[in-house]
Enzyme design. Structure first.
Site, PDB file in Angstrom:
ATOM      1  N   LYS A 310       8.186   0.421 129.875  1.00  0.00           N
ATOM      2  CA  LYS A 310       7.477  -0.630 129.153  1.00  0.00           C
ATOM      3  C   LYS A 310       7.989  -2.004 129.558  1.00  0.00           C
ATOM      4  CE  LYS A 310       6.472   1.721 124.783  1.00  0.00           C
ATOM      5  NZ  LYS A 310       4.994   1.663 124.926  1.00  0.00           N
ATOM      6  N   ARG A 384       1.480  12.094 122.682  1.00  0.00           N
ATOM      7  CA  ARG A 384       0.492  13.188 122.656  1.00  0.00           C
ATOM      8  C   ARG A 384       1.072  14.477 123.230  1.00  0.00           C
ATOM      9  NH1 ARG A 384      -3.729   9.700 125.961  1.00  0.00           N
ATOM     10  NH2 ARG A 384      -2.525   8.089 124.888  1.00  0.00           N
TER      11      ARG A 384
END
Ligand code: BES
Ligand code: MN
Ligand code: ZN
Length: 533
Positions: A310, A384
């Site tokens: 990130k 996920r």
């Protein structure tokens, strides 16, 4: 000069909010106002009705005016109050000089608080309660008639009392601090709800306190720094809190996860020095006949993004990427505390998404629990993957009637909805309606989003059963495609997915929300369980 001595240990997780009691007395006669126990009396004001330009003093305000010998409505007018929900005016009454003067309020609490209650509906009463909490820090006890004006029936008055208590307790939250220099946290006062009676009101207030306690826990856990909050630490907290509450707790470590084939959780956790865990905490009610609700919560204890790292600013808030797991844990503990009639199991896949020599990579193909293969496209879409393992396992082994997952899953969820709504996905309209209704009732709002079948391309892979994120397909709808991916792991279950990436954090205090981790979701899910038949 630096203070000597060891740093203060972090305060324990699982603190209790201030007490709230229900009292049948009235302002005119109660001894609570004269026995020295009460620091402040708070009474409601509301906006003028149409065609009437005066501020409307509500239940208790006239009695307070009579007992204090002060025209409170007139003070409110002069202070410019409108009666809007959460508006507040603190009147510090003077004490006499010398013994020759006796003031009408002598012997009464020297602090009178006028609180705007707006429409008087639950959402406004929560705001009123929250404003009162913020103005009562450092006091010991506050007595109030907020929400006590005449209601049509018992149930409306219980609902009003609960809303005041819940708003009060939610805003009373202050994060745990490990500061060695600051003074003690200025805790909010204990609250007495005056002028209401009955078991029904006491029960409703106690439900509100259970819900607020759950939110406090979720906030405490999400606020804890990731240097402390490893997957093992979070599993220990769940074990301690679950066991203390008499719940069944099972913790799986790397060995069990490997033996049983949890390929998603293991891959996401591989780059971290702190290995992953899978925790289940279950509440089984003493009486049969209820449903079994399984709540799966994303528990990424820190999200660096992994090798798909990130940017600097985006990483800062990522200690709260385990909010889903904290909410699931708080929900099962809250369900047990409230004696919910349904079986509830929290499933917490816990991992740190970090960068290391053993990190999983873009292009890897994982075998998830149950055998589905998944091509990794971006290691920052880790949530996920841990959810897919946990959902597939819950579907196959726990036989849930309802399967719900909660996750700070996608930044995309906040693009359309902003920070006040969770994105809710479900192919089951009845379940979605029930969750939206629980959101409206609790103040934790959710919006039912479409699972657009045409976007299913997003998760197609040439080398595996699925790819977990689209690459170069310009599909958009990042929170929708995440839901489409998860749907492959829930079998034929009644399932809903709550993407709480937006409301899990707040930039500043506002009404019942406190700055930082909000604990969003626990109150919504506890309402859902309360109302489930
Ligand atoms: N934890 C983040 C999502 C998130 C973002 C939560 C901002 C709260 C605030 C999640 O793991 C993530 O990184 N999602 C990616 C998905 C993308 C790589 C497909 C995102 O939203 O950018
Ligand atoms: Mn991520
Ligand atoms: Zn994440």
């Amino acid at each position: 000069m630096a203070k000597s001595g060891a740093a203060r240990a972090r305060p324990p997780i699982g603190r209790t909010p201030p007490e709230v009691t229900v009292d049948g007395g009235s302002i005119a006669t109660t001894t609570l106002l004269t026995d020295g126990s009460t620091d402040a009396l708070a009474v409601p004001v509301a906006p003028a009705r149409a065609g009437d330009d005066a501020l409307r003093p509500l239940g208790g305000t006239a009695e307070a005016a009579a007992r204090y010998g002060v025209d409170l409505a007139e003070i409110g007018e002069r202070a410019g109050l409108t009666g809007a929900a959460g508006e507040i005016y603190v009147l510090q009454l003077p004490r006499p000089v010398g013994s020759s003067v006796t003031l009408p309020w002598s012997g009464l609490p020297p602090r009178l608080v006028l609180v705007g209650v707006g429409s008087g509906r639950p959402a406004d009463l929560r705001r009123a309660g929250a404003a009162l909490a913020r103005s009562s820090r450092g006091l010991r006890q506050v007595v109030t008639t907020l929400g006590a004006e005449a209601h049509q029936d018992d149930s409306a008055s219980a609902t009003a009392a609960r809303a005041v208590a819940e708003g009060y307790l939610l805003a009373a939250y202050v994060p745990p601090t490990s500061s060695t220099s600051g003074g003690p946290a200025r805790d909010a006062a204990e609250l007495v709800l005056l002028g209401r009676d009955g078991r029904r009101t006491a029960a409703a207030v106690s439900e509100g306190r259970t819900a607020a306690t759950a939110t406090w826990l979720a906030r405490d856990l999400a606020t804890t720094p990731s240097s402390t909050k490893t997957p093992a630490w979070l599993a220990d907290q769940a074990t301690r809190l679950g066991t203390e509450a008499g719940l069944e707790v099972v913790v799986r470590g790397t060995r069990e996860l490997t033996a049983e084939g949890f390929g998603g959780i293991l891959a996401v956790g591989a780059g971290s020095a702190s290995p992953p865990r899978l925790v289940t905490v279950s509440w089984t009610p003493p009486t049969a006949g209820g449903r079994h609700v399984v709540v799966v919560g994303k528990g990424i204890t820190f999200d660096t993004g992994g090798l798909s790292i990130k940017p600097r600013e985006a990483m800062v808030p990522m200690k709260t990427d385990m909010t889903g797991a904290a909410v699931a844990l708080a929900t099962v503990l809250g369900a047990a505390a409230a004696g919910v009639a349904h079986r509830v199991t929290a499933v917490l896949p816990l991992a740190e998404n970090h960068v290391g020599g053993a990190s999983y990579r873009p292009g890897d193909v994982l075998t998830m629990w149950g055998g589905t293969t998944v091509e990794v496209a971006n290691t920052d879409a880790e949530g996920r993957l841990v959810l897919a393992d946990a959902l597939a396992w819950a579907d196959a082994t726990l036989d849930p009637d309802v399967l719900v997952d909660v996750a700070t899953l996608t930044g995309a969820a906040t693009l359309g909805l902003g920070k006040q709504y969770a994105a809710l996905y479900s192919g089951d309209q009845e379940l979605a309606d029930a969750l939206v209704a629980a959101g409206d009732a609790s103040g934790e709002l959710a919006w039912h989003m479409p699972m657009v079948e045409e976007y299913e391309d997003a998760v197609a892979s040439q080398v595996a059963d699925l790819r977990h994120v689209p690459v170069d397909k310009h599909i958009g709808g990042g929170s929708i495609t995440a839901a489409l991916f998860l749907r492959h792991f829930v079998g034929a279950r009644r399932w809903a997915h709550l993407d709480i990436a937006g409301p899990a954090r707040a930039a500043s205090d506002k009404h019942e929300i406190t700055e930082g981790a909000t604990g969003f979701g626990a109150r919504l899910l506890l309402r859902y369980l309360d109302d489930l038949r």
